[in-house]
Scaffold this motif. Structure first.
Motif, short mmCIF file in Angstrom:
data_model
loop_
_atom_site.label_atom_id
_atom_site.label_comp_id
_atom_site.label_asym_id
_atom_site.label_seq_id
_atom_site.Cartn_x
_atom_site.Cartn_y
_atom_site.Cartn_z
N SER A 500 0.85 -1.19 0.00
CA SER A 500 0.00 0.00 0.00
C SER A 500 0.88 1.23 0.00
O SER A 500 1.77 1.37 0.84
CB SER A 500 -0.93 0.00 1.22
OG SER A 500 -1.80 -1.11 1.16
N PHE A 501 0.60 2.18 -0.92
CA PHE A 501 1.62 3.17 -1.25
C PHE A 501 1.17 4.62 -1.20
O PHE A 501 1.91 5.50 -1.62
CB PHE A 501 2.14 2.90 -2.67
CG PHE A 501 2.63 1.50 -2.89
CD1 PHE A 501 3.42 0.88 -1.96
CD2 PHE A 501 2.30 0.82 -4.05
CE1 PHE A 501 3.89 -0.42 -2.17
CE2 PHE A 501 2.76 -0.47 -4.28
CZ PHE A 501 3.55 -1.09 -3.33
N THR A 502 -0.03 4.92 -0.76
CA THR A 502 -0.53 6.29 -0.91
C THR A 502 -0.49 7.04 0.43
O THR A 502 0.56 7.23 0.99
CB THR A 502 -1.93 6.28 -1.54
OG1 THR A 502 -2.83 5.51 -0.75
CG2 THR A 502 -1.88 5.70 -2.94
N GLY A 503 -1.64 7.48 0.94
CA GLY A 503 -1.68 8.24 2.17
C GLY A 503 -3.10 8.68 2.46
O GLY A 503 -4.01 8.48 1.66
N ALA A 504 -3.29 9.30 3.62
CA ALA A 504 -4.62 9.70 4.05
C ALA A 504 -5.09 10.95 3.31
O ALA A 504 -4.32 11.89 3.09
CB ALA A 504 -4.62 9.96 5.55
N PHE A 505 -6.38 10.96 2.96
CA PHE A 505 -7.05 12.11 2.37
C PHE A 505 -8.28 12.45 3.22
O PHE A 505 -8.84 11.57 3.89
CB PHE A 505 -7.53 11.80 0.95
CG PHE A 505 -6.46 11.84 -0.11
CD1 PHE A 505 -6.44 12.86 -1.06
CD2 PHE A 505 -5.49 10.86 -0.18
CE1 PHE A 505 -5.47 12.88 -2.05
CE2 PHE A 505 -4.52 10.87 -1.17
CZ PHE A 505 -4.51 11.90 -2.10
N VAL A 506 -8.69 13.69 3.16
CA VAL A 506 -10.00 14.09 3.70
C VAL A 506 -10.74 14.81 2.58
O VAL A 506 -10.15 15.58 1.82
CB VAL A 506 -9.87 15.00 4.94
CG1 VAL A 506 -9.38 14.20 6.14
CG2 VAL A 506 -8.95 16.18 4.69
N GLY A 507 -12.04 14.51 2.46
CA GLY A 507 -12.77 15.11 1.35
C GLY A 507 -14.23 14.77 1.39
O GLY A 507 -14.78 14.38 2.44
N VAL A 508 -14.87 14.92 0.24
CA VAL A 508 -16.31 14.71 0.12
C VAL A 508 -16.58 13.68 -0.97
O VAL A 508 -15.79 13.52 -1.90
CB VAL A 508 -17.04 16.03 -0.19
CG1 VAL A 508 -16.96 16.97 1.01
CG2 VAL A 508 -16.47 16.72 -1.43
#
Length: 539
Positions: A500-508
């Protein structure tokens, strides 16, 4: 020189490729399944960076619908040959199991802002490609070689072949020039030339806690390549308590005054489970060339949390609250997932609002309406106001803390089967391989069928709490229990080790599983960083 605290690109910004053109520095980083593809940041001083381009931004360049989580754009390499910019990248279509489908492409542009060309297909023999411009004018393409038969390693080495820019294809012989060291998993190659030596910088040990930068050199571009006397010029693998972990996948740049710096991937784990919520970030280290013509990292090989740079960093920008409205379109901080056909998933309006068009479920690998920005702080607040009139439980829209289909938290406005609106929390917590949801508030929270709803979340280190307020109410009310924010991390991303290579996001987000494209409108989105005592390695 001022000391600056790593990382220089916080949050999900992995696999850095750095370039200097005159007085300008550029770093390209991987974006995986997030669209548009590739992030390019610019700086004049190595300390202060601004996002200036996402070059893969149209269907003729990139379409990732169907790409699994953590596939898509891997390890771009940015270079300049004195006339134009060159960008090399992989669009990974499959990564799990013995096979990897890894088409590699090249695009070019006269300026970093573009216009970027349509891609030239190069090969599919492996990933992490780079392009080396030799001083005789020839161009060389290098990438790791994948062998699906070679269990359990699969990584067969680094291959070299000449690229003919006029013909737009690889020409001449192909040779495996470096098999790596006993650390294995050799990838991420970059070639350089200095004092008659060809230097090959690679990444080894996987992208987890055994990661490292390995350096080798040869008098002939075809090899043989001898390994650095230290083997690994940068690694945290033998220092589990160092502030910067997972250090590897690097690239080298020289300053106009002759200094040398190494940028590299890193992670800052939190909790006793060593979870990297912010994903793989970009850090920088000062390096120097020894009398033996080998490169050494200053105070290395363990990466330093603090580094001397030509300028200080403007910390006020890092801590400022951002309140986004959408009258000028989608702000550059935001991305979406996989699809180039944005008119099917969102639109912005002149009165500053964002409308999402409900499509597939959250976590779909094809077409879902989810717009989000990176979480770049261990503690933060996010908030929005939604106007949404769902007909039943198959229509839902709201606020999400998102990593991938296997780990996210989602506070959604939906409706009961009887049509009564309600708030529902959906949690997909390290749910690989089944992707099953948990519902922390099983009965939902009934709300009026009319009126906007304010949705918010707070993250304080490991603790995530959702809130809501009805139209006309000033005070936010808690909804649901405290959730484990560390789940939204690489280590819980729904794959095996190094997967797993991405990261945390916050959004809608918005979904309409009835297929009627129900729309949800958001008045604004705010992101507020918070300085919190639990965040040990916060900038």
């Amino acid at each position: 020189m001022p000391q600056v605290r790593n990382p220089i690109l916080p949050g999900f910004n992995p696999d850095p490729s750095i370039l200097r053109v005159g007085e300008d520095y550029y770093i390209a980083t991987s974006t995986f399944e997030w669209y548009p593809g590739v992030q390019i940041h610019h700086s004049r001083d190595l300390a202060n960076w601004e996002l200036v381009a996402r070059p893969l931004n149209r269907k003729s360049q990139l379409d990732m619908r169907g790409n699994p989580d953590s596939c898509g754009i891997w390890a771009p390499c940015l270079s300049h040959d004195g006339e134009k910019f060159w960008l090399v990248y992989t669009d990974v279509k499959r990564k799990d199991g013995s096979f990897k489908d890894t088409p590699n492409y090249i695009v070019t542009a006269p300026a970093i802002e573009g216009p970027w060309s349509d891609p030239i297909y190069v090969n599919s023999s492996g990933f992490d490609p780079s392009l080396f411009h030799d001083d005789d004018g020839r161009k060389w393409f290098v990438n790791m070689l994948w062998d699906h038969r070679r269990r359990p390693q699969l990584f067969e080495g680094i291959v070299l072949q000449e690229f003919d820019p006029k013909a737009g294809k690889l020409v001449g012989p192909r040779k495996n020039i470096f098999l790596g060291t006993e650390l294995a998993l050799v990838e991420g190659p970059h070639l350089y030339k200095r004092n008659g030596w060809y230097y090959l910088l690679t990444a080894e040990g996987g992208t987890g806690y055994e990661h490292a930068c390995t350096l080798a050199r040869s008098r002939d571009i075809w090899g043989p390549y001898e390994t650095h006397p230290q083997q690994y010029i940068l690694t945290s693998k033998d220092h589990p308590h160092a502030a910067l972990q997972r250090a590897g996948h690097g690239d080298i740049v020289d300053t106009p005054d002759g200094r040398t710096y190494l940028v590299h991937l890193t992670g800052r784990p939190t909790t006793q489970f060593r979870r990297c919520v912010l994903g793989r970030e970009t850090a920088i280290q000062e390096a120097y060339w020894g009398d033996d013509d080998w490169l050494y990292v200053k105070n290395g090989p363990v990466p330093s949390l603090w580094v001397d740079l030509p300028a200080a960093r403007d910390e006020t920008k890092y801590w400022e609250e951002k309140r986004y409205t959408f009258e000028a379109g989608l702000h550059k901080d935001f991305q979406w997932l996989r699809t180039p056909e944005t008119d099917r998933i969102f639109r912005t309006t002149e009165d500053g609002k964002l409308t999402l068009i409900g499509r597939e479920s959250i976590g779909s690998w094809f077409e879902q309406a989810l717009v989000a920005r990176r979480q770049t702080h261990f503690s933060c607040d996010a908030e929005t106001v939604i106007d949404f009139s769902p007909a039943d439980h198959r229509q839902f829209a709201g606020l999400t803390a998102y990593y991938c289909r296997y780990n996210f938290f989602y506070l959604a406005v939906t409706a009961h089967a009887d049509g009564q609106r309600e708030l529902f929390i959906m949690a997909s917590e390290a749910s690989w391989p089944l992707g099953e949801l948990r519902y922390p508030v099983p009965e939902g929270v009934r709300i009026p069928n009319e009126g906007k709803v304010r949705l918010a979340l707070t993250i304080r280190g490991r603790e995530l709490q959702f809130y809501y307020a009805l139209e006309g109410e000033e005070e936010l009310k808690k909804v649901g229990p405290v959730l484990d924010a560390s789940i939204v991390s690489d280590e819980c991303g729904g794959h095996q080790k190094h997967g797993s290579f991405t990261g945390a996001f916050v959004g809608v987000a918005a979904s309409d599983l009835n297929g009627t494209a129900a729309e949800a409108t958001f008045d604004y989105f705010s992101y507020r960083p918070v300085q919190h005592h639990t965040d040990r390695y916060e900038i």
